[in-house]
Design an enzyme around this catalytic site. Structure first.
Site, PDB file in Angstrom:
ATOM      1  N   ARG A 141     -10.376  -0.755   9.968  1.00  0.00           N
ATOM      2  CA  ARG A 141      -9.842   0.565  10.337  1.00  0.00           C
ATOM      3  C   ARG A 141     -10.274   0.882  11.761  1.00  0.00           C
ATOM      4  O   ARG A 141     -11.333   0.439  12.207  1.00  0.00           O
ATOM      5  CB  ARG A 141     -10.343   1.633   9.376  1.00  0.00           C
ATOM      6  CG  ARG A 141      -9.779   1.410   7.989  1.00  0.00           C
ATOM      7  CD  ARG A 141     -10.177   2.532   7.065  1.00  0.00           C
ATOM      8  NE  ARG A 141     -10.194   2.070   5.699  1.00  0.00           N
ATOM      9  CZ  ARG A 141     -10.531   2.820   4.667  1.00  0.00           C
ATOM     10  NH1 ARG A 141     -10.850   4.068   4.843  1.00  0.00           N
ATOM     11  NH2 ARG A 141     -10.532   2.321   3.460  1.00  0.00           N
ATOM     12  N   ARG A 167       1.203   9.740  14.160  1.00  0.00           N
ATOM     13  CA  ARG A 167       0.718  10.264  12.875  1.00  0.00           C
ATOM     14  C   ARG A 167      -0.065  11.524  13.152  1.00  0.00           C
ATOM     15  O   ARG A 167      -1.064  11.507  13.856  1.00  0.00           O
ATOM     16  CB  ARG A 167      -0.148   9.181  12.260  1.00  0.00           C
ATOM     17  CG  ARG A 167      -0.786   9.390  10.969  1.00  0.00           C
ATOM     18  CD  ARG A 167      -0.014   9.267   9.723  1.00  0.00           C
ATOM     19  NE  ARG A 167       1.193   8.535   9.577  1.00  0.00           N
ATOM     20  CZ  ARG A 167       1.344   7.319   9.061  1.00  0.00           C
ATOM     21  NH1 ARG A 167       0.376   6.661   8.722  1.00  0.00           N
ATOM     22  NH2 ARG A 167       2.517   6.769   8.890  1.00  0.00           N
ATOM     23  N   TYR A 181       0.848  -1.204   0.000  1.00  0.00           N
ATOM     24  CA  TYR A 181       0.000   0.000   0.000  1.00  0.00           C
ATOM     25  C   TYR A 181       0.882   1.253   0.000  1.00  0.00           C
ATOM     26  O   TYR A 181       0.741   2.127  -0.845  1.00  0.00           O
ATOM     27  CB  TYR A 181      -0.922  -0.012   1.220  1.00  0.00           C
ATOM     28  CG  TYR A 181      -1.883   1.153   1.254  1.00  0.00           C
ATOM     29  CD1 TYR A 181      -2.897   1.271   0.320  1.00  0.00           C
ATOM     30  CD2 TYR A 181      -1.777   2.151   2.229  1.00  0.00           C
ATOM     31  CE1 TYR A 181      -3.792   2.346   0.343  1.00  0.00           C
ATOM     32  CE2 TYR A 181      -2.659   3.220   2.262  1.00  0.00           C
ATOM     33  CZ  TYR A 181      -3.663   3.311   1.321  1.00  0.00           C
ATOM     34  OH  TYR A 181      -4.537   4.382   1.351  1.00  0.00           O
ATOM     35  N   ASP A 182       1.833   1.297   0.960  1.00  0.00           N
ATOM     36  CA  ASP A 182       2.664   2.502   1.118  1.00  0.00           C
ATOM     37  C   ASP A 182       3.491   2.766  -0.146  1.00  0.00           C
ATOM     38  O   ASP A 182       3.499   3.870  -0.688  1.00  0.00           O
ATOM     39  CB  ASP A 182       3.642   2.342   2.298  1.00  0.00           C
ATOM     40  CG  ASP A 182       2.955   1.917   3.584  1.00  0.00           C
ATOM     41  OD1 ASP A 182       1.721   1.761   3.568  1.00  0.00           O
ATOM     42  OD2 ASP A 182       3.653   1.731   4.593  1.00  0.00           O
ATOM     43  N   VAL A 232     -11.349   3.495  13.666  1.00  0.00           N
ATOM     44  CA  VAL A 232     -12.572   4.181  14.112  1.00  0.00           C
ATOM     45  C   VAL A 232     -13.786   3.284  13.859  1.00  0.00           C
ATOM     46  O   VAL A 232     -14.652   3.116  14.718  1.00  0.00           O
ATOM     47  CB  VAL A 232     -12.775   5.531  13.393  1.00  0.00           C
ATOM     48  CG1 VAL A 232     -13.996   6.249  13.946  1.00  0.00           C
ATOM     49  CG2 VAL A 232     -11.559   6.416  13.549  1.00  0.00           C
ATOM     50  N   ASN A 249     -13.832   0.055  13.529  1.00  0.00           N
ATOM     51  CA  ASN A 249     -13.745  -1.082  14.467  1.00  0.00           C
ATOM     52  C   ASN A 249     -14.365  -0.747  15.808  1.00  0.00           C
ATOM     53  O   ASN A 249     -15.239  -1.458  16.301  1.00  0.00           O
ATOM     54  CB  ASN A 249     -12.274  -1.418  14.763  1.00  0.00           C
ATOM     55  CG  ASN A 249     -11.752  -2.494  13.846  1.00  0.00           C
ATOM     56  OD1 ASN A 249     -12.448  -2.965  12.965  1.00  0.00           O
ATOM     57  ND2 ASN A 249     -10.505  -2.872  14.058  1.00  0.00           N
ATOM     58  N   ARG A 272       4.075   4.613  14.800  1.00  0.00           N
ATOM     59  CA  ARG A 272       3.870   4.962  16.210  1.00  0.00           C
ATOM     60  C   ARG A 272       3.140   6.282  16.380  1.00  0.00           C
ATOM     61  O   ARG A 272       2.487   6.529  17.370  1.00  0.00           O
ATOM     62  CB  ARG A 272       5.234   5.055  16.921  1.00  0.00           C
ATOM     63  CG  ARG A 272       5.751   3.701  17.354  1.00  0.00           C
ATOM     64  CD  ARG A 272       7.229   3.737  17.597  1.00  0.00           C
ATOM     65  NE  ARG A 272       7.924   4.001  16.329  1.00  0.00           N
ATOM     66  CZ  ARG A 272       9.231   4.090  16.208  1.00  0.00           C
ATOM     67  NH1 ARG A 272       9.997   3.975  17.246  1.00  0.00           N
ATOM     68  NH2 ARG A 272       9.772   4.304  15.019  1.00  0.00           N
ATOM     69  N   GLN A 313      -4.947  -2.202  19.755  1.00  0.00           N
ATOM     70  CA  GLN A 313      -3.676  -2.869  19.453  1.00  0.00           C
ATOM     71  C   GLN A 313      -2.569  -2.260  20.309  1.00  0.00           C
ATOM     72  O   GLN A 313      -2.514  -1.042  20.491  1.00  0.00           O
ATOM     73  CB  GLN A 313      -3.353  -2.718  17.971  1.00  0.00           C
ATOM     74  CG  GLN A 313      -4.356  -3.472  17.107  1.00  0.00           C
ATOM     75  CD  GLN A 313      -4.004  -3.437  15.632  1.00  0.00           C
ATOM     76  OE1 GLN A 313      -3.327  -2.522  15.169  1.00  0.00           O
ATOM     77  NE2 GLN A 313      -4.458  -4.417  14.895  1.00  0.00           N
TER      78      GLN A 313
HETATM   79  N1  LIG Z   1     -10.176   6.679   4.378  1.00  0.00           N
HETATM   80  C1  LIG Z   1      -8.948   7.019   4.742  1.00  0.00           C
HETATM   81  O1  LIG Z   1      -8.685   7.223   5.921  1.00  0.00           O
HETATM   82  C2  LIG Z   1      -7.846   7.205   3.715  1.00  0.00           C
HETATM   83  C3  LIG Z   1      -6.576   7.587   4.162  1.00  0.00           C
HETATM   84  C4  LIG Z   1      -5.560   7.780   3.233  1.00  0.00           C
HETATM   85  C5  LIG Z   1      -5.809   7.615   1.879  1.00  0.00           C
HETATM   86  N2  LIG Z   1      -7.055   7.216   1.468  1.00  0.00           N
HETATM   87  C6  LIG Z   1      -7.259   7.019   0.030  1.00  0.00           C
HETATM   88  O2  LIG Z   1      -8.492   7.610  -0.385  1.00  0.00           O
HETATM   89  C7  LIG Z   1      -9.096   6.805  -1.410  1.00  0.00           C
HETATM   90  C8  LIG Z   1     -10.514   6.418  -1.000  1.00  0.00           C
HETATM   91  O3  LIG Z   1     -10.455   5.687   0.230  1.00  0.00           O
HETATM   92  P1  LIG Z   1     -11.767   5.196   0.976  1.00  0.00           P
HETATM   93  O4  LIG Z   1     -11.518   5.298   2.421  1.00  0.00           O
HETATM   94  O5  LIG Z   1     -12.955   5.888   0.396  1.00  0.00           O
HETATM   95  O6  LIG Z   1     -11.748   3.623   0.620  1.00  0.00           O
HETATM   96  P2  LIG Z   1     -12.903   2.656   0.039  1.00  0.00           P
HETATM   97  O7  LIG Z   1     -12.340   1.257   0.089  1.00  0.00           O
HETATM   98  O8  LIG Z   1     -14.209   2.924   0.700  1.00  0.00           O
HETATM   99  O9  LIG Z   1     -13.028   3.146  -1.483  1.00  0.00           O
HETATM  100  C9  LIG Z   1     -12.220   2.680  -2.530  1.00  0.00           C
HETATM  101  C10 LIG Z   1     -13.119   2.396  -3.736  1.00  0.00           C
HETATM  102  O10 LIG Z   1     -12.295   1.938  -4.840  1.00  0.00           O
HETATM  103  C11 LIG Z   1     -12.887   0.788  -5.441  1.00  0.00           C
HETATM  104  N3  LIG Z   1     -11.821   0.000  -6.070  1.00  0.00           N
HETATM  105  C12 LIG Z   1     -10.835  -0.730  -5.473  1.00  0.00           C
HETATM  106  N4  LIG Z   1     -10.059  -1.315  -6.401  1.00  0.00           N
HETATM  107  C13 LIG Z   1     -10.535  -0.926  -7.618  1.00  0.00           C
HETATM  108  C14 LIG Z   1     -10.179  -1.206  -8.968  1.00  0.00           C
HETATM  109  N5  LIG Z   1      -9.132  -1.981  -9.233  1.00  0.00           N
HETATM  110  N6  LIG Z   1     -10.905  -0.664  -9.962  1.00  0.00           N
HETATM  111  C15 LIG Z   1     -11.963   0.153  -9.691  1.00  0.00           C
HETATM  112  N7  LIG Z   1     -12.349   0.471  -8.437  1.00  0.00           N
HETATM  113  C16 LIG Z   1     -11.655  -0.074  -7.415  1.00  0.00           C
HETATM  114  C17 LIG Z   1     -13.570   0.085  -4.292  1.00  0.00           C
HETATM  115  O11 LIG Z   1     -14.593  -0.797  -4.724  1.00  0.00           O
HETATM  116  C18 LIG Z   1     -14.131   1.277  -3.488  1.00  0.00           C
HETATM  117  O12 LIG Z   1     -15.407   1.666  -3.966  1.00  0.00           O
HETATM  118  C19 LIG Z   1      -8.167   5.599  -1.609  1.00  0.00           C
HETATM  119  O13 LIG Z   1      -7.287   5.892  -2.693  1.00  0.00           O
HETATM  120  C20 LIG Z   1      -7.369   5.543  -0.318  1.00  0.00           C
HETATM  121  O14 LIG Z   1      -6.115   4.943  -0.487  1.00  0.00           O
HETATM  122  C21 LIG Z   1      -8.080   7.012   2.356  1.00  0.00           C
END
Ligand SMILES: NC(=O)c1ccc[n+]([C@@H]2O[C@H](COP(=O)([O-])OP(=O)(O)OC[C@H]3O[C@@H](n4cnc5c(N)ncnc54)[C@H](O)[C@@H]3O)[C@@H](O)[C@H]2O)c1
Length: 315
Positions: A185, A274, A144-145, A187, A189, A272, A203
């Site tokens: 996640r 953020r 992911y990172d 919150v 959870n 640790r 955790q």
């Molecule tokens: N929620 C957070 O705290 C947070 C923090 C940092 C970054 N982000 C980023 O924000 C964005 C949205 O996050 P979220 O919390 O709404 O997550 P989420 O899982 O609710 O939304 C992601 C969406 O992408 C779709 N998806 C996944 N793989 C796909 C693919 N290959 N093709 C098409 N669609 C696909 C999923 O079905 C889902 O609808 C993400 O890029 C995530 O990495 C979120």
């Protein structure tokens, strides 16, 4: 329009990038725009759709494979003449690269929702955008990172090489209604556990910190970034910082004072601390979050209770 140009001394003939669309610098709420949101059936994406659909001139297209998202999140827009939902997996090759290719072809502006995870287990606190991060490249969290780090690199390569209009948001933990209930996640959870009368599982060590941004503030920040002139990366998050134990205590107090708080083993490489430094967002976007954690938790509780079918017995 594509045109032929010669490059360097070898007179190699390469295609110039297409003329960018004149709409790429337009404002979401002032112009007729067609906006593609990949992942728009997810948590943040679907809230963004709601906001963008408020403008009667916008046309919104969502491409989502429903991996974690759901049509339910978009049900009020399905069938709307300005809305289109396409089941599509953007990773048929590599997601960000595909979408960059599309943006280049049509001359569009593109926003990447990157993440605070690019900072890894940070050695700088709070995290500023110029910090390069401390990521374990072979750890269990690395895909992911590092995936997001590569996505940022690709965005900047396309920006430098093809003049693409890019924006990068580094999103810190976001919470609110429509969050996936069981995706682990913190919150979601704790709120689901409190509603279900289950112990809140913190955790270890429990002193690790996170900062939580309510989703309407996040959407406002993303739109401001997209409408402004700055490429980013820009941190979008709420600088209020809580230890996981504090978060558990808050959820317990607000939702279910009877539940126990227990500690469990942590996963490897858990950061640790953020906390975003949002000076840049304040100065460049005029943005800062408005909703405090104690205001956001009840809004999320209401949505979770509805979806879990467990009404409150507070009254
Ligand atoms: N929620 C957070 O705290 C947070 C923090 C940092 C970054 N982000 C980023 O924000 C964005 C949205 O996050 P979220 O919390 O709404 O997550 P989420 O899982 O609710 O939304 C992601 C969406 O992408 C779709 N998806 C996944 N793989 C796909 C693919 N290959 N093709 C098409 N669609 C696909 C999923 O079905 C889902 O609808 C993400 O890029 C995530 O990495 C979120």
């Amino acid at each position: 329009m594509a045109k032929e140009v010669s490059q360097g001394d070898n007179h190699a003939s390469v295609k110039a990038p297409p003329e960018p669309s004149p709409l790429r610098k337009a404002k979401f709420f002032k112009a007729n725009m067609r906006i593609l949101i990949t992942g728009g059936a997810g948590f943040i994406g679907s809230h963004l759709v709601d906001k963008l659909m408020e403008n009667e001139k916008n046309e919104v297209i969502v491409a989502d494979n429903y991996f974690t998202g759901s049509k339910d999140n978009l049900k009020k827009w399905i069938g709307h003449p300005r809305f289109e939902l396409i089941r599509h997996d953007v990773t048929e090759v590599i997601g960000t690269l595909n979408v960059l290719g599309l943006a280049k072809r049509v001359g569009a502006r593109i926003l990447l929702t990157s993440t605070s995870e690019v900072y890894g287990d940070p050695l700088v606190h709070p995290q500023t955008e110029d910090y390069w991060g401390n990521v374990n490249p072979i750890g269990v969290r690395s895909c992911y990172d590092e995936g997001k780090r590569v996505a940022e690199t690709l965005m900047f390569d396309y920006h430098r090489q093809h003049g693409l209009e890019i924006r990068i948001a580094r999103i810190f933990n976001t919470y609110g209604p429509r969050m996936n209930i069981d995706d682990g996640r913190v919150v979601s959870n704790f709120i689901a556990q409190a509603i279900r009368d289950e112990p809140l599982t913190v955790q270890l060590p429990g002193t690790q910190t996170r900062s939580f941004c309510y989703v309407s503030d996040m959407v406002d920040g993303l739109i401001r970034l997209m409408e402004g002139d700055n490429t980013g990366p820009i941190n979008i998050g709420n600088p209020g910082e809580f230890t996981m134990l504090e978060l558990a205590e808050t959820v317990k107090e607000m939702i279910n004072p009877e539940v126990k708080i227990v500690t469990v083993e942590n996963t490897p490489d858990d950061p640790r601390q953020r906390k975003p430094d949002i000076t840049k967002a304040k100065e460049l976007l005029g943005w800062e979050p408005k909703i405090k954690l104690r205001e956001g938790i009840p809004l999320m509780e209401e949505d979770f209770r509805q979806r879990l079918g467990i009404p409150s017995n507070k009254n």
